[in-house]
Write a protein that holds these residues in place. Structure first.
Motif, mmCIF file in Angstrom:
data_model
loop_
_atom_site.group_PDB
_atom_site.id
_atom_site.type_symbol
_atom_site.label_atom_id
_atom_site.label_comp_id
_atom_site.label_asym_id
_atom_site.label_seq_id
_atom_site.Cartn_x
_atom_site.Cartn_y
_atom_site.Cartn_z
ATOM 1 N N SER A 181 19.817 42.125 14.446
ATOM 2 C CA SER A 181 21.085 41.437 14.224
ATOM 3 C C SER A 181 22.152 42.493 13.945
ATOM 4 O O SER A 181 22.069 43.232 12.946
ATOM 5 N N LEU A 182 23.143 42.592 14.836
ATOM 6 C CA LEU A 182 24.160 43.633 14.742
ATOM 7 C C LEU A 182 25.514 43.037 14.373
ATOM 8 O O LEU A 182 25.812 41.890 14.715
ATOM 9 N N ALA A 183 26.320 43.825 13.680
ATOM 10 C CA ALA A 183 27.682 43.402 13.349
ATOM 11 C C ALA A 183 28.474 43.184 14.625
ATOM 12 O O ALA A 183 28.142 43.712 15.696
ATOM 13 N N SER A 184 29.554 42.426 14.503
ATOM 14 C CA SER A 184 30.337 42.077 15.682
ATOM 15 C C SER A 184 30.991 43.272 16.360
ATOM 16 O O SER A 184 30.889 43.429 17.570
ATOM 17 N N PRO A 185 31.668 44.184 15.623
ATOM 18 C CA PRO A 185 32.252 45.344 16.307
ATOM 19 C C PRO A 185 31.186 46.398 16.563
ATOM 20 O O PRO A 185 30.030 46.265 16.155
ATOM 21 N N TYR A 186 31.586 47.451 17.249
ATOM 22 C CA TYR A 186 30.689 48.594 17.398
ATOM 23 C C TYR A 186 31.437 49.857 16.997
ATOM 24 O O TYR A 186 32.667 49.861 16.861
ATOM 25 N N LEU A 187 30.675 50.935 16.785
ATOM 26 C CA LEU A 187 31.237 52.181 16.296
ATOM 27 C C LEU A 187 31.180 53.224 17.403
ATOM 28 O O LEU A 187 30.100 53.552 17.896
ATOM 29 N N GLN A 188 32.326 53.732 17.802
ATOM 30 C CA GLN A 188 32.403 54.752 18.843
ATOM 31 C C GLN A 188 32.453 56.129 18.191
ATOM 32 O O GLN A 188 33.414 56.457 17.502
ATOM 33 N N LEU A 189 31.394 56.917 18.402
ATOM 34 C CA LEU A 189 31.298 58.209 17.736
ATOM 35 C C LEU A 189 32.391 59.166 18.198
ATOM 36 O O LEU A 189 32.752 59.206 19.373
#
Length: 287
Positions: free
Chosen positions: A177-185
């Motif tokens: 289960s992942l959060a709605s946004p994502y993280l761009q490194l």
């Protein structure tokens, strides 16, 4: 004025102006506004130190208001297989973009965009450096969910592949289960490959295009009104000349020539608008 030609022209111009004001102009102006807002967020993100990830997420793990492009820091570990984003070139280079789940210290998880790798022979997946093991601290920029692509995910060359960056869809593939946004490194971060370049801080020509559609929406009915006025003025002039000829004929002038030369009334729109077939017929009659 209620002839088919004028009625059809008025309807077409009305439809064009309606869409110019309600769809075309707002579409371009909206894109300009979105780009201006994006550029402001990117500029603001580098004006201060990165914020904790939890401060930019809602209680349900959703993206907070105005939080996209925020620079955040998170601590945890990479957990889960890499999922590849296909058919998304980077700077014109065929590439696969690498998406990896990341579990935070508090037990929640977020999707991390680790960057991209150049495709071999445009379609083959190259060797991808694995994400580091153990706890790491990473810094990146929050990005909004792109939504689920109409094309279904596929499994090829040993990887699950998707067509859009949707943490919900990727979470279903990896069983997390992942959060709605994502993280761009960003660059120089643990696990980063070739970082995705940040967009140029420019808005393009969307504002001028939007203003042009507004101008077209005004100019089209204005042109119709002008041509209607010109046609009406020409009609009135033609009718006045015909009335003047009738008055001259009934005012007691010398009688008519018993053998008058054939004549025709003036054309309403000048000789250039005369019927060429009628001219040919007249020449035959004169012979």
């Amino acid at each position: 004025m209620l002839t088919p030609g004028w009625v059809i022209a008025a309807l077409l111009i009305g439809v064009f102006s309606y869409y110019a004001f309600t769809f075309l102009a707002p579409w371009q102006l909206g894109k300009n506004e979105a780009l201006v807002e994006r550029n402001e967020h990117i500029s603001a993100a580098f004006e201060h130190d990165p914020e904790p990830l939890s401060s930019r997420l809602g209680p349900d793990g959703s993206l907070g208001d105005g939080a996209e492009w925020s620079r955040v820091v998170a601590t945890g570990r990479y957990t889960g297989p890499d999922v590849l984003l296909r058919l998304r070139p980077v700077d014109g280079t065929p590439a696969f973009q690498v998406l990896t789940p990341f579990t935070l210290d508090d037990g929640h998880a977020i999707l991390v965009h680790r960057g991209w790798v150049k495709a071999q022979d445009s379609t083959q997946v190259p060797d991808i450096a694995p994400a580091p093991t153990g706890d790491v601290t990473i810094t990146g920029m929050l990005r909004a969910d792109e939504g689920v692509h109409p094309n279904a995910p596929m499994h090829e060359q040993g990887y699950d592949m998707v067509y859009s960056i949707s943490p919900t869809q990727v979470g279903d593939l990896v069983g997390q289960s992942l959060a709605s946004p994502y993280l761009q490194l960003l660059s120089d971060q643990p696990g980063v490959l070739n970082p995705i370049p940040l967009p140029q801080l420019e808005t393009g020509n969307h504002l001028s295009y939007g203003l042009q559609w507004i101008l077209f929406g005004i100019a089209a009915p204005a042109g119709l009104i002008y041509f209607l006025y010109s046609d009406s003025r020409e009609r009135r002039r033609f009718e006045a000349e015909q009335e003047q000829l009738l008055d001259d004929a009934t005012s007691g002038a010398p009688g008519p020539d018993p053998n008058p030369a054939p004549s025709r009334a003036r054309q309403r729109y000048g000789s250039s608008r005369a019927n060429p077939w009628a001219k040919a017929y007249d020449k035959e009659e004169e012979r």
